[in-house]
Design an enzyme around this catalytic site. Structure first.
Site: not given
Length: 772
Positions: A25, A730-732
């Site tokens: 993403e 992307n998020y961690l």
């Protein structure tokens, strides 16, 4: 995070809507069609005074960090050299870890100040090589927050590389219309070929895809009509099968090339691309990400995109703007033409851009994922999310108080903020009529939210990439009441939050913390939830595979929270079957060793764990397994024989004769004849005698491998409908993973692919005590 874990456990599966695989993403878009740059100015020109927000494909530069975040000014530092062991990366996917070779335990000690070594190559010889110079920007930067203006002093690069021109098909390969061959000029034949290559995919069965393709194909035919005067007005009368079969034959031909031929083609490709792979940034050599211009083709989009099937035009030098340092040589395009423009903007990080014709979005060439600029952008993104920890309690207190605010705009904003925080919803932006009907929190319509007494809310809408978000959650009574009020006197297609926009939301959030946006909440909640799940769920005294299962379980919680779904892979059942056969194969090996052990020393038959037969392998399976083993062994022998002969030919030596191959195959057949005689007798022999202690040791090792494989089966089944790669990329915060691996003595190569190790070198510096 309060409510995050609860939100991940109330999801009602995937719902009944379409679910599309979400490999990556933001910065690792899975489709070539995904636009890299989303933002454009009203006049249609790209921003030049502030870095552009973008999406970057997996094979491209790869960073999710927002370019509107300031990038720190850097002081050049002499890079360090080191010798490292080299290992081939066995996996292509960024989601797949680099397996093998554990790191040494670093419990209680700080990580050594060095970039992660490249994984090691399989084989006995440990080749020592000198790694490319690594610029350790995370040590060199003076101001970790940057000033948001100048990103570089000097920049030298070779521009972009264009795909080769169209090569017409052989004269005998033509599409048909109404049963008759059509003689197309090259321009029209190329477009027909785009569709022909896809006739056996799901795309060619899609009405929207077919309509858009044929509309554009007819435009091309109008400009470049068939040479025989054929008029094509109906797609159903078009037969692209002859072209498809030609492409399939060409694919097989390329597969059958000899190793030497493949090496020669790869060398030609590498020689062509050599000067494009790197650039000089402030005097340092840095890798470029997506330096290849996309070839023309058909737009595939994601989800139910209204423009899928549309023709993507060939990009030419006249379409491209270069960004390069002043006074340096302007690169010459590798095809005829001149650049659209050449600029020297030091406030942006892209090297080239152009506007694609399907959606009108700007695409950008950036540095590679492991570059200093990308790394700084990533690091600042996660530092921004960590900084939110200092303010989140105050923000939550304020929006909870505003849930009862008499000013309706403030009450709507507070309710939207509640959903963004508790459910990790994306903020959402307005969509045009020619874009897919996807929504986020601020753009929810009344039809997307259903109330169920006493305090349940059912969300059902298409989120990013047309992936269905379905969630039935318990909410605070005041939130339930607010949503009921917001829906009063509205139609289904009216906005639920008609007084809230994403820009207003972000402006409000920025009053709490500089640079705070709704997107930062998503990163924060993903990382804090992941940290909590790892702390609570990692077993202390367990095998590496058990710890990996705990890691993946924590990652799944985040993926569910962020709605990172995917359809179960079409090959899932086949893959699971292969894994189960692998387990049975290990059991077969254990059975053979048990029989050898019993023949050597019968007293071991009295040991319970050794005496019990393998439960799920019967005589029929054993027979089939041995036949399969024999077939594979013969194929392996034949391939090695052919490869050895190729090597002999390269060295100018005479090839081995077929008689030698026959002798080798005869040896294989004799081995399997022996195994056939042993079936059902409880007896077994080995090529070499082994002491009892060695046999027991080997059986114990097989027991452990069987146990590990069973854990892998459980983990694979649990994650079949969840995309773990998106959040990992992307998020961690990657430092969570690095610290966890050091604390629990898990090789990070089992979690991070080689690509991610290159992308996050700065994260490898943390010690075991580091927490998000």
């Amino acid at each position: 995070m309060p409510g995050a874990t609860k939100a991940t456990t109330t999801r009602n599966g995937n719902g009944n809507g379409k679910v599309k695989k979400e490999d990556t993403e933001d910065d690792y878009a899975g489709s070539d069609d995904e636009p890299i740059g989303k933002k454009r100015m009203p006049n249609g020109k790209p921003k030049t005074k502030a870095p552009a927000k973008k999406k970057v494909k997996k094979e491209e530069s790869g960073s999710d960090a927002e370019d509107d975040e300031p990038v720190a000014k850097k002081k050049a530092r002499a890079p360090k050299k080191k010798s490292v062991k080299v290992e081939s990366d066995a996996e292509d996917s960024d989601d797949q870890p680099v397996k093998k070779k554990a790191q040494k335990k670093a419990a209680g000690k700080k990580a050594k100040k060095e970039a992660p070594a490249s994984p090691k190559k399989k084989g006995k010889a440990k080749e020592e090589v000198e790694e490319d110079e690594v610029y350790r920007w995370w040590e060199a930067q003076e101001d970790p927050n940057g000033d948001g203006t100048e990103k570089w002093q000097t920049l030298v690069h070779s521009g972009v590389i264009f795909p080769p021109p169209y090569d017409p098909l052989p004269k005998g390969v033509k599409m048909k219309y109404n049963g008759k061959s059509v003689n197309l000029p090259p321009a029209a034949e190329e477009v027909a070929g785009f569709y022909a290559a896809m006739i056996e995919t799901d795309h060619a069965q899609d009405k929207t895809f077919n309509k858009n393709f044929f509309d554009d194909f007819k435009k091309v035919l109008k400009e470049h009509p068939p040479l025989d005067g054929t008029k094509m007005t109906n797609l159903d009368m078009c037969d692209f099968r002859p072209m498809f079969e030609h492409f399939a034959a060409e694919k097989e031909r390329k597969k059958s090339l000899t190793t030497a031929e493949k090496k020669e083609l790869k060398k030609q490709k590498d020689d062509l691309e050599e000067s494009y792979i790197t650039c000089l940034l402030d005097g340092r050599k840095e890798k470029v990400g997506n330096f290849r211009v996309e070839p023309p083709g058909l737009f595939r989009g994601r989800g139910e995109h209204p423009k899928k099937g549309a023709l993507k035009y060939r990009v030419r030098p006249e379409d491209i703007t270069l960004n390069i340092g002043k006074g340096v040589p302007i690169p010459v395009p590798n095809m005829p033409g001149k650049w659209k423009a050449v600029q020297h903007d030091q406030s942006v990080t892209w090297l080239a851009n152009w506007q694609e014709n399907v959606n009108g979005n700007y695409k950008y060439v950036f540095l590679a994922a492991g570059s200093s600029l990308k790394g700084q952008s990533d690091m600042m993104k996660f530092e921004k999310a960590r900084e939110l920890k200092k303010h989140v309690d105050r923000i939550r207190a304020d929006y909870n108080a505003d849930l009862r605010n008499k000013v309706m705009a403030d009450r709507q904003r507070a309710t939207a903020m509640y959903f963004i925080d508790r459910l990790a919803l994306r903020a959402g932006n307005e969509k045009g009529e020619d874009e897919a009907d996807t929504v986020g929190c601020c753009s929810l319509r009344c039809e997307h939210v259903t109330l169920e007494q006493p305090n349940f809310i059912v969300f059902d809408f298409l989120g990013k990439d047309s992936i269905r978000y379905y969630n039935r959650v318990v909410v605070d009574q005041q939130v339930f009441k607010n949503v009921r009020i917001f829906k009063e006197a509205k139609e289904d297609d009216d906005n639920l939050f008609d007084r809230v926009t994403t820009s207003l939301m972000n402006k409000h959030l920025a009053s709490y913390m500089k640079g705070l946006t709704a997107k930062v909440f998503r990163t924060y909640n993903a990382s804090i939830t992941f940290q909590e799940q790892l702390d609570e769920g990692t077993p202390k005294n367990a095998s590496v595979q058990e710890k990996l299962n705990a890691y993946n379980s924590a990652n799944r919680m985040v993926a569910i929270l962020c709605n990172h779904q995917r359809a179960a892979p079409k090959t899932h059942d086949q893959s699971m079957g292969k894994l189960m056969d692998r387990v049975r194969g290990l059991k077969y090996e254990r059975m053979k060793l048990r029989h050898v052990l019993f023949n050597t020393d019968p007293k071991f038959k009295k040991q319970k764990k050794l005496a019990e037969d393998e439960s799920d392998i019967d005589d029929d399976w054993i027979e089939a397994h041995e036949e399969e083993m024999k077939t594979k062994e013969i194929e392996k022998t034949e391939k090695k024989f052919a490869k050895d002969n190729e090597k002999l030919a390269e060295d100018g030596k005479p090839a081995m004769k077929d008689k030698e191959l026959k002798e080798k195959i005869d040896v294989v057949n004799e081995d399997f004849k022996r195994l056939k005689k042993e079936r059902g007798t409880g007896r077994a022999t080995l090529k070499r005698d082994r002491p009892v202690e060695k046999l027991v040791e080997q059986i114990d090792k097989l027991e452990e491998r069987i146990r590990t494989s069973k854990l892998q089966l459980e983990d694979r089944e649990a994650g079949k409908e969840v995309s773990l790669g998106t959040s990992k990329i992307n998020y961690l915060d990657p430092r969570i993973t690095a610290a966890w691996c050091k604390e629990h003595d898990v090789p990070i190569e089992k979690i991070f692919s080689k690509t991610l190790l290159v992308k996050f070198p700065w994260a490898m510096e943390v010690d075991t005590e580091w927490k998000f």
